[in-house]
Write an enzyme that holds these catalytic residues in place. Structure first.
Site, short mmCIF file in Angstrom:
data_model
loop_
_atom_site.label_atom_id
_atom_site.label_comp_id
_atom_site.label_asym_id
_atom_site.label_seq_id
_atom_site.Cartn_x
_atom_site.Cartn_y
_atom_site.Cartn_z
N ARG A 28 -12.63 1.47 5.04
CA ARG A 28 -11.26 1.65 5.53
C ARG A 28 -10.95 0.77 6.73
NH1 ARG A 28 -10.15 8.20 5.00
NH2 ARG A 28 -10.15 8.27 2.73
N ARG B 164 -4.73 1.94 8.25
CA ARG B 164 -3.91 2.76 9.12
C ARG B 164 -4.09 2.55 10.61
NH1 ARG B 164 -5.57 8.26 6.28
NH2 ARG B 164 -7.56 7.14 6.30
N ARG C 3 3.50 -1.40 6.00
CA ARG C 3 3.59 -0.18 5.18
C ARG C 3 4.99 0.42 5.23
NH1 ARG C 3 4.52 3.37 2.59
NH2 ARG C 3 3.36 5.24 1.99
N ASP D 88 -6.66 1.75 -4.40
CA ASP D 88 -6.75 3.20 -4.29
C ASP D 88 -7.64 3.73 -5.40
OD1 ASP D 88 -5.67 6.16 -4.81
OD2 ASP D 88 -5.07 5.57 -2.80
N TYR E 218 -10.22 15.66 -8.39
CA TYR E 218 -8.77 15.62 -8.21
C TYR E 218 -8.04 15.81 -9.54
CZ TYR E 218 -9.41 13.64 -3.50
OH TYR E 218 -9.74 13.45 -2.19
#
Length: 348
Positions: free
Chosen positions: A26, A30, A39, A76, A151
């Protein structure tokens, strides 16, 4: 003149290297202000991944800021789920949500089209490789079958979702194993496509291995599908290294994983003992395992932790990384300091 071979690949191949290579899970995203600005211009995370121009830019942003030895493509884990026909969306503040699980027959029929459906990831890789310096490696990745299944079965994540998925694995093992097997088959063409597009290593993210403490479940839902993926990649002619990340697995499970799956690198969490890492290096290269919370805190505690990892593991095949991904509010200066400490290290 021969182009320099990336330090990451030399370390994996057990060549004598001047220092461990470094990259962070990562690392793109972010915590970077340039990512947040970009974004804000895109509809959602999935739209960002589907635009190779934008996804390539996000992949390259941390490479411009920090002396990382490898970039990992910005994508993703749920892209395979989407390619198999399941609806995926993100709820603000709540994370991913998935629609009704398609039938196994329907998903099996979609496997042949996975690489084509996700061709935009290949285009992102090609764009990044064209701009990335030759001495810096490019990593592709996929979410692991069991992690995706947790998920896809429940429709959401979090601790409650993982607990519910594990309950289903115990009470309806045939259904879960069939789904995991199907996802392993679907992951292969996706990773083959990434290798053909320029990826020089591939990581399999088993983020929820911690939810499988029972040896039999871990064997069937993690080791067996990972081994199958590696074997099918080799059969397809993909020779680049595979990094496996069974996050949260117990020490005995990790040793079994390293011995059985065929991966060249095992990525380790921050709760793993230094002694286990040394033992694993006799068989595979290891990656990790700085705490992402220590990185966020920075300061002397971070310096000591990094030094300890380097002193214990740099003598074997070792890639410096985190035990999990960068936390969004991690100060940029802490990342820069950590990378500088690693790149300033010299092996004896």
């Amino acid at each position: 003149m021969t182009e320099p071979r990336p330090l990451l690949l030399r370390a994996i191949d057990r060549e004598k290297v001047e220092r461990p290579p470094v990259w962070f899970m990562r690392q793109a995203g972010r915590c970077l202000p340039e990512y947040r600005a970009l974004r804000a211009q895109v509809k959602d995370m999935l739209a960002l991944c589907a635009d190779p121009r934008v996804a390539a830019e996000v992949t390259l942003q941390p490479m411009r800021r920090f002396a990382f030895d490898a970039a990992i493509v910005f994508a993703d884990i749920f892209l395979v789920s989407i390619a198999l026909g399941q609806e995926v969306w993100f709820e603000t503040g709540e994370g991913p949500r998935l629609g009704e699980l398609p039938s196994l027959d329907r998903m099996a029929g979609a496997i042949g089209g996975v690489a084509g459906e996700l061709g935009y990831v290949g285009e992102t890789l090609r764009r990044v490789r064209s701009e990335l310096e030759p001495h810096r490696a490019l990593i592709g990745f996929a979410g692991a079958p069991w992690t995706l299944a947790t998920y896809m079965l429940i429709g959401y994540g979090g601790a409650q979702g993982r607990a519910r998925a594990r309950e289903i694995a115990l009470t309806d093992p045939q259904r879960v194993e069939a789904l995991v097997d199907l996802l392993a088959e679907a992951t292969v063409p996706y990773l083959v496509m990434q290798a053909q597009a320029g990826a020089q290593a591939l990581q399999i993210f088993e983020s929820w291995a911690e939810a499988l403490p029972e040896p039999a479940l871990f064997e069937r839902l993690v080791i067996v599908p990972h081994k199958r993926i590696v074997e099918r990649l080799r059969t397809a002619g993909v020779t680049i290294p595979v990094i496996g990340f069974p996050r949260g697995a117990r020490p005995a499970q990790i040793e079994r994983y390293a011995a059985s799956t065929g991966v060249q690198v095992v990525s380790l969490g921050s709760d793993i003992s230094l002694e286990l890492g040394v033992r694993l290096q006799e068989r595979v290269a290891i990656q990790g395992a700085l705490s992402n919370e220590v990185l966020r805190a920075g300061g002397p505690a971070m310096t000591v932790s990094i030094d300890q990892l380097l002193r214990h593991w740099s003598g074997g095949p070792y890639i410096f990384n985190l035990g999990h991904g960068v936390i969004p509010d991690t100060p940029i200066e802490h990342i820069a300091a950590a990378v500088a400490q690693v790149t300033g290290w010299r092996n004896a």
